[in-house]
Design a protein around this motif. Structure first.
Motif, PDB file in Angstrom:
ATOM      1  N   PRO A   1      13.645  30.194  66.598  1.00  0.00           N
ATOM      2  CA  PRO A   1      14.283  29.277  65.648  1.00  0.00           C
ATOM      3  C   PRO A   1      15.432  28.529  66.301  1.00  0.00           C
ATOM      4  CG  PRO A   1      13.822  31.365  64.586  1.00  0.00           C
ATOM      5  CD  PRO A   1      13.485  31.541  66.032  1.00  0.00           C
TER       6      PRO A   1
ATOM      7  N   CYS B   1      11.788  23.744  63.375  1.00  0.00           N
ATOM      8  CA  CYS B   1      11.926  25.211  63.437  1.00  0.00           C
ATOM      9  C   CYS B   1      13.341  25.650  63.073  1.00  0.00           C
ATOM     10  CB  CYS B   1      11.561  25.705  64.832  1.00  0.00           C
ATOM     11  SG  CYS B   1      11.221  27.484  64.906  1.00  0.00           S
TER      12      CYS B   1
ATOM     13  N   ASP C   1      14.185  26.676  59.686  1.00  0.00           N
ATOM     14  CA  ASP C   1      14.136  27.360  58.395  1.00  0.00           C
ATOM     15  C   ASP C   1      14.575  26.411  57.272  1.00  0.00           C
ATOM     16  OD1 ASP C   1      13.429  29.870  57.169  1.00  0.00           O
ATOM     17  OD2 ASP C   1      15.534  30.173  56.704  1.00  0.00           O
TER      18      ASP C   1
END
Length: 502
Positions: A268, A424, A426
């Motif tokens: 992430p 990426c 969230d």
């Protein structure tokens, strides 16, 4: 005379130690402020921050400690600046205590603390101001719990259980922070030749046993609190479990892919420094091999320490959002500190050069973290602009629209343009009009909390009629997507009806 001199020396030593801890605290606070400065100074409503009262929801999720702290002590849901500032203070105290627990010297402690902040995994927690300060408090409790284990007495074990329950009651996965910190401690002890395998096995068994007791007691207390407040428990956590729902092969692939991505610079956003833990491990093991010092024990401990980052993924057998990887920074920083412990004389000769490493990672982490928070800030700008377009269209088509009487129903989802949105990342940069497929409850709450509009909500029958009629309407940006039907203002912002709106 001698007693006076000894007393002065003791006071001087205590003052020096106090100044050392104070300096470490300010190094930690400076580092965290640098990394999370944009959120601290530019409060932004993120996904899940739109509701003003989260007591029932957090109690349902088993976070009874958080619910009670918010209800009786800290502001619900948050206060701009104050909540984030309190979070950073708690994190700074926890950082100093964890350095103390690892028994690092002054230089090692400073480098370790900077590296803790340099991996901005906590951005994915601090994004949610409705829990950021309590999660930081949970990390503090988790860190303190380890000090009680060193006593090897019943009183210490009871204190460990109490502190672990306090941590679990706020956020269930934070206890793994202590697990990873314990692994780092074991690694450093092995490097220093201050422990043996039998001692580590005994301490690990005690830790696991006491943690299981804390988990059981916390579960009972959670159910008791929910019963007392007449709140049902949520299936949110159990719904994340992959075991029993997926085949073993699918679970291995899911968890394996997650771990693989984390170590191939596909983690992430903001967490791409995590693969450097493998470099720290190689450096530690090479130095141990050179010194012929418990090589296999140190190698095993390094592997276990890195693997502890993914305990929750293995336990649940599932992919998990980055906010659950709370132990990642302590693994990243802890193994770097272990490298410093391993280098010994090399460190003394090249302190200035080695100091550049934490500084570089801190700058990189600050850049990544502040980009994440700015993407959220721009998402709210885009949401506000889109909201005003909708309201303008409603009043242009229906000048007599009464916002206090006519219910409004949003059909579908829409993602306003956000040039600052990151891949990426969230929930960072996400729109309230797209989340959950366009969940009306979230949209209404955000519009109200942002002081844009306080729409009347349709009842179940009106929702059913609006949903059926909305099937035939064109979607936004066609202005025909705004239509008053049977007393309900329908705004079709997307072609697919959200399951949360049926």
């Amino acid at each position: 005379m001698m007693n006076t001199i000894l007393s002065k020396d003791k006071n001087s030593s205590a003052l020096t130690e106090l100044n050392h801890y104070k300096n470490l605290f300010f190094i930690a606070l400076f580092s965290y402020v640098l990394v999370y400065g944009f959120e601290l100074t530019h409060f932004t409503l993120s996904i899940d921050e739109e509701f003003f009262d989260n007591f029932t929801q957090t109690m349902m999720l088993g976070r009874w400690g958080h619910a009670l702290i918010r209800h009786y002590l800290l502001p619900e849901p948050f206060v701009p600046f104050f909540t984030t500032a309190l979070c950073l203070i708690f994190l700074s105290v926890a950082a100093v205590l964890s350095a103390l627990y690892l028994k690092l010297n002054k230089y090692q402690s400073a480098a370790y603390i900077v590296m803790l902040a340099a991996l901005p995994q906590l951005a994915y927690q601090i994004q949610f101001s409705n829990q950021s300060d309590t999660v930081a408090l949970s990390i503090l409790f988790s860190t303190l719990s380890l000090f009680t284990l060193d006593a090897h007495r019943l009183k210490g074990y009871v204190q460990f259980i109490v502190l672990t329950i306090a941590s679990l009651s706020i956020y269930q996965s934070v206890f793994l922070f202590a697990a990873s910190l314990l692994c780092v401690r074991f690694t450093i002890l092995a490097i220093r030749k201050e422990t043996e395998l039998s001692q580590l096995v005994k301490k690990t068994a005690i830790y696991i046993g006491l943690t299981l007791v804390a988990l059981i007691l916390n579960s009972l207390l959670s159910k008791l609190c929910a019963y007392y407040y007449n709140i049902p428990t949520s299936s949110y956590l159990t719904s994340m479990i992959g075991w029993g729902k997926l085949s073993p092969g699918e679970i291995i692939f899911t968890v394996g892919s997650y771990i693989y991505n984390c170590f191939t610079f596909n983690a992430p956003f903001g967490m791409n420094a995590l693969p450097f833990t493998l470099f720290w491990m190689m450096a530690i093991c090479l130095l141990a091999l050179r010194k012929r010092s418990q090589f296999f024990l140190i190698l095993t401990l390094c592997i276990v320490t890195i693997a502890s980052c993914f305990i929750m993924n293995v336990i649940l057998g599932a992919w998990l959002p980055p906010r659950t990887m709370i132990q990642a920074p302590v693994i990243f920083a802890g193994l770097f500190a272990a490298v410093l412990v391993s280098t010994g004389f090399i460190l003394d000769r090249h302190k200035i050069f080695i100091s550049c490493i934490p500084a570089i990672f801190l700058i990189s982490g600050a850049i990544s973290s502040n980009k994440l928070f700015y993407s959220d800030y721009m998402a709210r700008e885009a949401d506000a602009h889109f909201s005003l377009q909708i309201i303008d269209t409603i009043y242009s088509k229906y000048p007599d629209f009464d916002i206090k009487k006519t219910p409004v129903f949003f059909y579908g989802s829409y993602t306003p343009a956000n040039a600052w949105r990151l891949a990426c990342a969230d929930a960072f940069g996400a729109s309230f009009f797209e989340w959950d497929g366009g969940n009306n409850s979230r949209i209404y709450a955000w519009l109200k909390s942002a002081n844009i509009a306080d729409f009347v909500h349709p009842d179940a029958e009106e929702v059913a009629r609006a949903s059926k009629f909305g099937d035939e309407l064109p979607a936004w940006p066609n202005r025909g997507s705004v239509f008053l039907h049977d007393g309900v203002m329908i705004v079709k912002i997307g072609p697919q009806l959200s399951p949360y709106n049926k």
